[in-house]
Design a protein around this motif. Structure first.
Motif, short mmCIF file in Angstrom:
data_model
loop_
_atom_site.label_atom_id
_atom_site.label_comp_id
_atom_site.label_asym_id
_atom_site.label_seq_id
_atom_site.Cartn_x
_atom_site.Cartn_y
_atom_site.Cartn_z
N UNK A 83 9.02 8.20 8.30
CA UNK A 83 8.15 7.26 7.59
C UNK A 83 8.00 5.97 8.40
N UNK A 84 6.80 5.42 8.34
CA UNK A 84 6.52 4.13 8.97
C UNK A 84 6.63 3.05 7.90
N UNK A 85 7.26 1.93 8.25
CA UNK A 85 7.48 0.82 7.32
C UNK A 85 6.80 -0.43 7.86
N UNK A 86 6.05 -1.11 6.99
CA UNK A 86 5.40 -2.37 7.33
C UNK A 86 5.36 -3.21 6.05
N UNK A 87 4.84 -4.43 6.14
CA UNK A 87 4.73 -5.28 4.96
C UNK A 87 3.68 -6.34 5.20
N UNK A 88 3.56 -7.25 4.25
CA UNK A 88 2.74 -8.44 4.38
C UNK A 88 3.67 -9.63 4.17
N UNK A 89 3.56 -10.64 5.00
CA UNK A 89 4.47 -11.78 4.92
C UNK A 89 4.53 -12.40 3.53
N UNK A 90 3.40 -12.43 2.84
CA UNK A 90 3.34 -13.09 1.53
C UNK A 90 3.64 -12.16 0.37
N UNK A 91 3.80 -10.90 0.63
CA UNK A 91 3.97 -9.91 -0.44
C UNK A 91 5.44 -9.55 -0.61
N UNK A 92 5.76 -8.98 -1.77
CA UNK A 92 7.12 -8.50 -2.00
C UNK A 92 7.17 -6.98 -2.03
N UNK A 93 6.25 -6.36 -1.29
CA UNK A 93 6.18 -4.89 -1.22
C UNK A 93 6.38 -4.44 0.23
N UNK A 94 6.92 -3.24 0.35
CA UNK A 94 7.01 -2.57 1.65
C UNK A 94 5.95 -1.47 1.64
N UNK A 95 5.15 -1.41 2.69
CA UNK A 95 4.18 -0.33 2.83
C UNK A 95 4.87 0.81 3.58
N UNK A 96 4.91 1.95 2.93
CA UNK A 96 5.58 3.13 3.50
C UNK A 96 4.50 4.16 3.77
N UNK A 97 4.38 4.58 5.02
CA UNK A 97 3.31 5.48 5.41
C UNK A 97 3.86 6.72 6.11
N UNK A 98 3.17 7.81 5.88
CA UNK A 98 3.53 9.06 6.53
C UNK A 98 2.25 9.72 7.02
N UNK A 99 2.23 10.11 8.29
CA UNK A 99 1.07 10.82 8.82
C UNK A 99 1.06 12.21 8.23
N UNK A 100 -0.09 12.58 7.65
CA UNK A 100 -0.22 13.88 6.98
C UNK A 100 -1.45 14.58 7.53
N UNK A 101 -1.27 15.33 8.61
CA UNK A 101 -2.41 16.01 9.23
C UNK A 101 -3.36 14.98 9.82
N UNK A 102 -4.57 14.89 9.25
CA UNK A 102 -5.57 13.96 9.77
C UNK A 102 -5.58 12.63 9.03
N UNK A 103 -4.74 12.47 8.01
CA UNK A 103 -4.73 11.23 7.23
C UNK A 103 -3.34 10.64 7.12
N UNK A 104 -3.19 9.73 6.17
CA UNK A 104 -1.93 9.03 5.96
C UNK A 104 -1.67 8.88 4.48
#
Length: 198
Positions: free
Chosen positions: A128-149
């Motif tokens: 899983x890829x992890x990213x966020x936004x400096x002002x947000x209290x969420x973590x964006x969790x991404x997984x490559x799934x074939x041609x999408x995410x």
């Protein structure tokens, strides 16, 4: 070329690699507005990159390393997936399509790119890829799934994260400017409802 990814040869006396796409230039890829934190996936060298938008959208980009040479990420013609300033732009240009785009709000206005988890302590997080936004209290969790995410942003974290880092063993750590602390990324026991905790 606006925001660029540069490629240098540090093995000898000539800094510019002979096979860079633009002769006598360090430029390897371009078309970024304000790239903020980017990384290589240690498994396959895929590039993940957060690019801060002008005013309406933030974006997270993904590109296989084999496609990075001469890649055009689209700025200033595009902001996220939307047209921004198309004067002089080629309507048939092959821009890198963002893996994830979200709108700017009062609490989302500065994307922080992260890393792909390749550690062994938490197998449920592997890949899983992890990213966020400096002002947000969420973590964006991404997984490559074939041609999408697949994207999940339900995980809670303290706002003010400025960077993600990897230890030699692949475990992921997070730096938070607001709290002045270093955190280790770990799965929440309630998987799969919530993916990470601190």
């Amino acid at each position: 070329y606006l925001g660029k990814i540069l490629r240098l040869d540090v093995s000898g006396t000539e800094l510019i690699p002979a096979d860079n796409p633009i002769p006598n230039s360090l430029i390897y890829a371009y078309g970024l507005r304000n790239p903020f934190r980017w990384s290589f996936d240690r498994l396959n060298n895929d590039v993940w990159l957060g690019d801060v938008g002008q005013g309406n959208f933030e974006e997270i980009n993904h590109i296989p390393f084999s496609n990075l040479k001469r890649a055009n990420f689209g700025w200033r013609c595009k902001e996220g997936n939307a047209d921004y300033d198309t004067r002089g732009c080629d309507p048939n240009a092959d821009y890198v399509v963002p893996a994830h785009v979200y709108e700017n709000t009062n609490t989302t206005k500065s994307v922080i790119g992260g890393v792909v988890y390749r550690g062994s302590a938490y197998p449920a997080l592997y890949g899983y890829y992890f990213a966020t936004d400096y002002y947000d209290d969420k973590i964006y969790i991404m997984l490559k799934t074939g041609t999408g995410f697949a994207v999940n942003n339900e995980s809670e974290a303290p706002a003010g994260i400025t960077d993600f880092g990897e230890a030699e063993n692949g475990e992921v750590y997070v730096v938070n400017r607001s709290t002045g602390k270093l955190y280790r990324l770990a799965p929440d026991p309630s998987l799969p409802v919530r993916f990470v905790g601190f």
